[in-house]
Design a protein around this motif. Structure first.
Motif, mmCIF file in Angstrom:
data_model
loop_
_atom_site.group_PDB
_atom_site.id
_atom_site.type_symbol
_atom_site.label_atom_id
_atom_site.label_comp_id
_atom_site.label_asym_id
_atom_site.label_seq_id
_atom_site.Cartn_x
_atom_site.Cartn_y
_atom_site.Cartn_z
ATOM 1 N N MET A 48 -8.511 8.291 7.528
ATOM 2 C CA MET A 48 -8.953 8.628 6.183
ATOM 3 C C MET A 48 -8.847 7.362 5.219
ATOM 4 N N ARG A 49 -9.740 7.481 4.261
ATOM 5 C CA ARG A 49 -9.737 6.260 3.316
ATOM 6 C C ARG A 49 -9.410 6.389 1.912
ATOM 7 N N PHE A 50 -8.758 5.654 1.427
ATOM 8 C CA PHE A 50 -8.465 5.596 0.203
ATOM 9 C C PHE A 50 -8.892 4.377 -0.746
ATOM 10 N N ASP A 51 -9.630 4.538 -1.680
ATOM 11 C CA ASP A 51 -10.045 3.570 -2.487
ATOM 12 C C ASP A 51 -9.300 3.727 -3.910
ATOM 13 N N VAL A 52 -8.734 2.607 -4.284
ATOM 14 C CA VAL A 52 -7.812 2.575 -5.423
ATOM 15 C C VAL A 52 -8.219 1.516 -6.164
ATOM 16 N N ILE A 53 -8.468 2.265 -7.779
ATOM 17 C CA ILE A 53 -9.092 1.431 -8.831
ATOM 18 C C ILE A 53 -8.064 1.060 -9.571
ATOM 19 N N THR A 54 -7.747 -0.264 -9.728
ATOM 20 C CA THR A 54 -6.482 -0.799 -10.391
ATOM 21 C C THR A 54 -6.908 -2.266 -10.865
ATOM 22 N N LEU A 55 -6.176 -2.328 -12.268
ATOM 23 C CA LEU A 55 -6.254 -3.668 -12.676
ATOM 24 C C LEU A 55 -5.102 -4.792 -12.007
ATOM 25 N N PHE A 56 -4.530 -4.402 -11.016
ATOM 26 C CA PHE A 56 -3.411 -5.185 -10.459
ATOM 27 C C PHE A 56 -3.525 -4.800 -8.811
ATOM 28 N N PRO A 57 -4.442 -5.226 -8.382
ATOM 29 C CA PRO A 57 -4.540 -5.169 -6.890
ATOM 30 C C PRO A 57 -3.608 -5.888 -6.090
ATOM 31 N N GLU A 58 -2.905 -7.046 -6.718
ATOM 32 C CA GLU A 58 -2.067 -7.747 -5.913
ATOM 33 C C GLU A 58 -0.699 -6.789 -5.821
ATOM 34 N N LEU A 59 -0.452 -5.905 -6.618
ATOM 35 C CA LEU A 59 0.834 -5.212 -6.587
ATOM 36 C C LEU A 59 0.650 -4.496 -5.209
ATOM 37 N N PHE A 60 -0.354 -4.348 -4.864
ATOM 38 C CA PHE A 60 -0.449 -3.358 -3.373
ATOM 39 C C PHE A 60 -0.324 -4.094 -2.262
ATOM 40 N N GLU A 61 -0.539 -5.508 -2.278
ATOM 41 C CA GLU A 61 -0.497 -6.155 -0.955
ATOM 42 C C GLU A 61 0.843 -6.337 -0.116
ATOM 43 N N PRO A 62 2.154 -6.761 -1.088
ATOM 44 C CA PRO A 62 3.248 -6.339 -0.038
ATOM 45 C C PRO A 62 3.485 -5.178 0.361
ATOM 46 N N PHE A 63 3.036 -3.924 -0.567
ATOM 47 C CA PHE A 63 3.319 -2.924 -0.089
ATOM 48 C C PHE A 63 2.630 -2.448 1.077
ATOM 49 N N LEU A 64 1.455 -2.914 1.578
ATOM 50 C CA LEU A 64 0.654 -2.646 2.679
ATOM 51 C C LEU A 64 0.847 -3.427 3.609
ATOM 52 N N ARG A 65 1.684 -4.578 3.512
ATOM 53 C CA ARG A 65 2.085 -5.160 4.701
ATOM 54 C C ARG A 65 3.201 -5.172 5.207
#
Length: 258
Positions: A1-18
């Motif tokens: 499944m695919r989630f596209d996230v619209i956010t002004l702060f994409p860098e917040l997600f990088e550690p969460f995803l790793r």
């Protein structure tokens, strides 16, 4: 499944995803996450995405046009036919509360476009014309939708096959149908006696005996007692649905909980 996230702060997600066990779902593509910054679709030298609210008032409001252009790019990237468009979800205080049933539904679906608002909110015209569903984590306000988006992604990822080390782990989660929607029982591990701040604290003896039926019954009774104490609404719902057997009801009555 695919989630596209619209956010002004994409860098917040990088550690969460790793990091963490759920990274297996993200790295394998079981839950594909694509991050989009609406600022990339804003006009002018300053790439402005917000402005003052009409009618006055504090704060700033996210503008509809950058969000719309971003959404258009997402639709093109997903290559969706009109009849199979992923829903657009906005995290908002007025949204329906996210619960276990909702997470299970999302975990079996096609994904979604997750919109993370900021500032005082989003231009209502974008919401009215583009948003299909609004979700909330509870009766409180956050600085933006990034934390709720991560919460949804985390909850969905851990339900994917092979993500948890023990395939049956999530079956014993609180709110799970395997527990009849009740809260989970307490857990214990080594040492058998912990020298805590109030003195020696042993593990409940029943958990050390290896008698699986007694252990199962003990855990069920603990689940019932905790649910009655902390979430009586869940216990009442289980009772109304006929999910409490005679032994359950006898235990609750003996403790004055039914």
């Amino acid at each position: 499944m695919r989630f596209d996230v619209i956010t002004l702060f994409p860098e917040l997600f990088e550690p969460f995803l790793r990091h963490g066990i759920n990274r297996r779902a993200f790295e394998s593509g079981q839950v594909a996450v694509h991050l989009w910054n609406p600022r990339d679709f804003a006009e002018g030298n300053y790439r402005r995405v917000d402005d003052r609210p009409f009618g006055g008032g504090p704060g700033m409001v996210m503008m509809a046009e950058p969000l719309w252009q971003c959404l258009q790019a997402i639709r093109a990237a997903r290559a969706e036919p009109d009849g199979a468009r992923a829903p657009v979800v906005l995290f908002s205080p007025i949204g329906a509360p996210l619960n276990h049933k909702g997470v299970e539904d999302w975990s079996r679906g096609q994904g979604a476009v997750l919109v993370c608002g900021r500032y005082e909110g989003i231009d209502q015209r974008f919401i009215d014309s583009c948003v299909d569903q609004q979700l909330s984590l509870g009766d409180f306000v956050l600085s933006g939708g990034e934390i709720p988006a991560m919460a949804l992604l985390d909850a969905v990822a851990r339900l994917q096959p092979g993500v948890l080390t023990d395939e049956g782990s999530h079956q014993q989660d609180s709110f799970n149908p395997a527990l009849d929607g009740l809260l989970d029982s307490p857990h214990h591990t080594r040492p058998e006696v912990w020298q805590g701040p109030e003195g020696p604290m042993p593990v409940p003896e029943v958990l050390l005996g290896g008698h699986h039926e007694r252990i199962a019954r003990y855990r069920r009774e603990q689940s019932l007692a905790i649910t009655a104490s902390r979430r009586p609404d869940l216990l009442a719902l289980a009772k109304d649905r006929g999910l409490l057997d005679a032994a359950d009801q006898a235990f609750l009555r003996s403790k004055g909980l039914l």
